[in-house]
Design a protein around this motif. Structure first.
Motif: not given
Length: 522
Positions: A37, A40-44, A46, A232, A498, A500, A522
């Protein structure tokens, strides 16, 4: 005397592992995803999970009193629980925090500060009375609070609340850079009735208190009502590991997700290898040699200039910092607001150095260089500079002092010493270290006309005109000052893959350093 603007990390206190190389045995569980996971990239961002952050600590004497914050661990915990009126951005310019805005009068000796709408963890609003209480507590002559010297420009007896969220600060003299006072290290705002900081600390910061075991750990929970937006993370746990090897092994073993203060060798061993992420905070620590300008041989400007030309800055960065930094130009604050970037980069010129020494009657100069293992790279830098000086015919005797008393020993004693400083505004560097009455004037730079230039800058409302004054002051320091500033060191962190949201452009002790309300798993 304690001269560094970020703390020395003393090797004392509780080590959660049995030895420095062992893996930490920590309670609690982390949130976050798998390595797949993470890859797979940062993404928004969580929401959720507990992040565990390992810092060197201060043992059983640790406290959550934010006005006593001294070690990095203290400051990181304080900024999670509390707020200041302002804080420093990456360029060391003051940014509004609890203060929504500030406005001076025409003569810059009275400032009106308006607070934003914010609440303490117990639901009470942050008011002007809380601010004045906090500053008067810091200024208590019977206490040794870190921000006391920074608040000195304020006449706290004359300053007053003009409304629930407005304060008129009366100053002892014109101070154009008054927002730097609001952002001062340790100038946190506490409730007017605050008392039990270690059992029930109440701030207005992004996290609320859960538990604290001095020298072991502190757990804080998300403040959903935080004025700057809820974090977060569900929780942040600060754990103590005094040895770098313990912090690294805990990070590698998945027992923490964030490890503070890694050395360059560790960074090289793990950077780009995929197990952990290495974060380098550039320009976090000035590295220098400090020449006493009030005594031989450095009371002769030609000798100081010769020493500027003796230094091979790249060799010092490569050898003393293991390459984890960049060369400096004999001026503090590279990349910071007001930095005189137009001055040419100084390089080594042994022929000119020898000629200057000859004109000064110092062809066979002998000088003692004080150093200590009090800071990383100090003893290495001393040895490298000794060898560089020999090429110019100068004999440098390296004297290694006590780690416990080094900073007080070199303030008034000796003639040449190793020196470093963390991030601070250029204005603060000048006012605290380079004025005739500065209490930490280690170069003994005493010039009334220079003092007058500083007062001129502080009484100049127009920022571009003020910047021009600071540039003239820096040009003089570049030509004849007592700080031989050879490098700026990276500050190195490690995180799990993981993690971020860790800011990569914030020098240590600025707003976004160790700012865990913006971090997620993440």
């Amino acid at each position: 005397m304690y001269e560094e603007r970020f703390p020395v990390l003393h090797r004392r206190g509780f080590l959660a592992a049995g030895t420095g190389a062992a893996v930490l045995a920590l309670a609690g569980c982390a949130g976050g995803g798998t390595d797949d996971e993470a890859a797979s990239g940062d993404g928004p961002p969580k929401r959720g999970g507990r992040l565990r952050a390992a810092f060197a600590g201060g043992g059983a004497s640790e406290t959550l009193d934010p006005h006593l914050a001294n070690l990095f661990a203290d400051v990181a915990r304080a900024k999670a629980l509390y707020d200041k009126l302002a804080d420093y951005g990456p360029d060391l310019a003051a940014r509004p925090r609890l203060a929504e805005k500030w406005e001076p009068n025409k003569t810059l000796d009275r400032w009106q500060v308006t607070l934003r709408k914010a609440t303490f963890h117990d639901g009470r609003p942050v008011t002007a009375k809380d601010v004045l209480h906090s500053y008067r507590r810091i200024a208590d002559p019977g206490k040794a609070f870190r921000a006391k010297a920074s608040l000195e420009p304020i006449d706290l007896d004359a300053s007053r609340a003009t409304g629930e969220r407005t304060i008129e600060f009366v100053l002892k003299r014109p101070t154009a850079e008054f927002p730097n006072v609001l952002a001062a290290f340790g100038a946190y705002i506490v409730p007017e009735n605050a008392s039990d900081f270690d059992k029930r600390p109440i701030g207005s910061g992004p996290f609320r208190f859960v538990s604290f075991a001095p020298g072991r750990s502190a757990v804080f929970r998300r403040n959903d009502d935080y004025w700057d937006g809820a974090p977060h993370l569900d929780e942040i746990e600060f754990v103590v590991a005094n040895e770098e090897s313990a912090r690294v092994n805990a990070l590698l073993g998945g027992q923490v997700e964030y490890a503070h203060e890694l050395n360059p060798a560790t960074a090289r061993a793990h950077e780009g290898r995929g197990r952990i992420e290495i974060v380098r905070l550039r320009n976090s620590a000035m590295q220098a040699f400090c020449m006493k300008t009030d005594r031989p041989p450095f009371d002769d400007r030609r000798v100081r200039e010769a020493f500027f030309l003796i230094a091979d800055r790249q060799e010092l960065v490569d050898g003393a910092l293991s390459g984890a930094g960049e060369v400096a130009n004999d001026l503090f604050g590279k990349g910071y607001e007001y930095y005189a970037s137009s001055l040419p980069q100084r390089g080594q010129d042994l022929d000119r150095a020898r000629a200057l020494l000859k004109r000064a009657g110092a062809e066979k100069l002998k000088v003692t260089l004080d150093t200590s293992a009090v800071a990383a790279g100090f003893t290495e830098a001393a040895g490298i500079f000794r060898d560089q000086a020999a090429k110019a015919g100068v004999t440098v005797d390296v004297r290694t002092g006590s780690k416990d008393s080094y900073w007080s020993d070199i303030l008034d004693g000796g003639t040449l010493c190793c020196y470093r400083s963390g991030a601070m505004p250029i204005e603060a560097h000048i006012s605290q270290r380079l004025l005739t009455d500065s209490t930490t004037n280690a170069t003994k730079w005493h010039h009334k006309d220079f003092d007058a230039q500083y007062r001129q800058a502080q009484s100049t409302r127009d920022k571009s005109r003020r910047a021009a004054v600071y540039e003239r002051m820096q040009r003089r320091l570049y030509t004849e000052g007592g700080f031989l500033i050879w490098g700026f060191a990276d500050w190195i962190l490690g995180t799990a893959r993981h993690v971020r949201g860790v800011e990569t452009k914030a020098p240590a002790n600025t707003l976004d350093w160790a700012r865990f309300d913006n971090v997620w798993l993440a």
